[in-house]
Write a protein that holds these residues in place. Sequence first.
Motif, short mmCIF file in Angstrom:
data_model
loop_
_atom_site.label_atom_id
_atom_site.label_comp_id
_atom_site.label_asym_id
_atom_site.label_seq_id
_atom_site.Cartn_x
_atom_site.Cartn_y
_atom_site.Cartn_z
N UNK A 15 0.75 -1.33 0.02
CA UNK A 15 -0.18 -0.05 -0.04
C UNK A 15 0.94 1.35 0.21
N UNK A 16 2.05 1.14 0.03
CA UNK A 16 2.99 2.37 -0.01
C UNK A 16 2.90 3.10 -1.21
N UNK A 17 3.39 4.16 -1.44
CA UNK A 17 3.57 4.89 -2.71
C UNK A 17 4.88 4.69 -3.18
N UNK A 18 5.02 4.33 -4.44
CA UNK A 18 6.41 4.15 -5.02
C UNK A 18 6.62 5.11 -5.96
N UNK A 19 7.68 5.90 -6.09
CA UNK A 19 8.10 7.08 -7.14
C UNK A 19 9.21 6.28 -7.63
N UNK A 20 9.47 6.05 -8.93
CA UNK A 20 10.50 5.55 -9.39
C UNK A 20 10.99 6.33 -10.78
N UNK A 21 12.26 6.32 -11.02
CA UNK A 21 12.80 6.83 -12.25
C UNK A 21 13.16 5.87 -12.95
N UNK A 22 13.24 5.74 -14.35
CA UNK A 22 13.73 4.81 -14.99
C UNK A 22 14.23 5.22 -16.58
N UNK A 23 15.18 4.67 -17.11
CA UNK A 23 15.29 4.94 -18.57
C UNK A 23 14.69 3.84 -19.42
N UNK A 24 14.17 2.91 -18.73
CA UNK A 24 13.59 1.50 -19.44
C UNK A 24 11.89 1.68 -19.74
N UNK A 25 11.31 1.90 -20.68
CA UNK A 25 9.90 1.70 -20.91
C UNK A 25 9.67 0.46 -20.36
N UNK A 26 10.18 -0.73 -20.54
CA UNK A 26 9.81 -2.22 -20.16
C UNK A 26 9.64 -2.12 -18.53
N UNK A 27 10.65 -1.16 -17.91
CA UNK A 27 10.52 -1.21 -16.35
C UNK A 27 9.42 -0.59 -15.85
N UNK A 28 9.19 0.67 -16.62
CA UNK A 28 7.96 1.47 -16.01
C UNK A 28 6.76 0.62 -16.42
N UNK A 29 6.53 -0.05 -17.50
CA UNK A 29 5.50 -0.95 -17.89
C UNK A 29 5.23 -2.11 -16.86
N UNK A 30 6.38 -2.73 -16.65
CA UNK A 30 6.22 -3.86 -15.48
C UNK A 30 5.78 -3.21 -14.42
#
Length: 239
Positions: free
Chosen positions: A184-199
């Motif tokens: 239930x925690x909010x997660x804010x991540x950065x990435x260069x990979x669309x695959x990672x964002x998508x996953x």
Amino acid sequence: MTSLAVSVEGLKKAYKDHTVLNGVNFQVQRGSVFALLGSNGAGKTTAIKILTTLIQADEGKAEVCGIDVAKSPEQVREKISLTGQNIAVDEILTGRENLELVAKLRHLPDRKAITETSLKQFDLEEAGGKPLSTYSGGMKRRLDLAMTMLGSPELVFLDEPSVGLDPEARLALWDTIRKMAASGITIFLTTQYLEEAEALADQIAILHEGKIIVQGTLDELKNILPAKKNRIRRKTTVT
Ligand SMILES: Nc1ncnc2c1ncn2[C@@H]1O[C@H](COP(=O)(O)OP(=O)(O)OP(=O)(O)O)[C@@H](O)[C@H]1O
């Protein structure tokens, strides 16, 4: 209590004459996983640094858990935790000792019990007594995340969490992040990979040339920007 974990409006930041953020707007719902996607040098870390109160914006307004980051940075720090690109663990200590140290620094009660629960949650029970010099990159990253979660922050920032990991360790890390999100925690991540964002992400915002060029779910992004999405996919193949 606001339903927003993060709200950013008109954020600007330049390093001398190099403008990095040029009027950035986005919102992150509480309890969601949000990915800020952008290429090398797009300004992702700069945005995270502003939101985690490490640096100040030149212009604009940023709120974290309803608190203004510029006006009340201490209050913001109580609500959040940050895992940077460089793994912040002590090589000489064991996994257990690293966790105990962080629990102590955060003045948490029942440090031993919290440490054992954390080792279990992050699948490090067996490795807990071993020095970090014997850990794989993936194990170190899991320990880093375990340390980030100590003290039950409301919002966790993960700056390019899979940097330096091989594909197998990256998949294992994604599972760990999904488990964190399920709590239930909010997660804010950065990435260069669309695959990672998508996953991982419920919402994706693309940072490009100092602005958010689009924000939405993956499906919304596919509908809005089919051509751009394909371009990003080609550029960001996970190696
Ligand atoms: N302290 C600083 N002084 C001067 N320039 C900086 C500073 N920090 C970052 N920059 C520059 O600002 C730009 C954005 O950097 P930032 O680290 O925010 O990007 P990023 O999207 O996180 O990149 P990466 O994916 O490579 O980590 C880059 O061109 C970087 O060189």
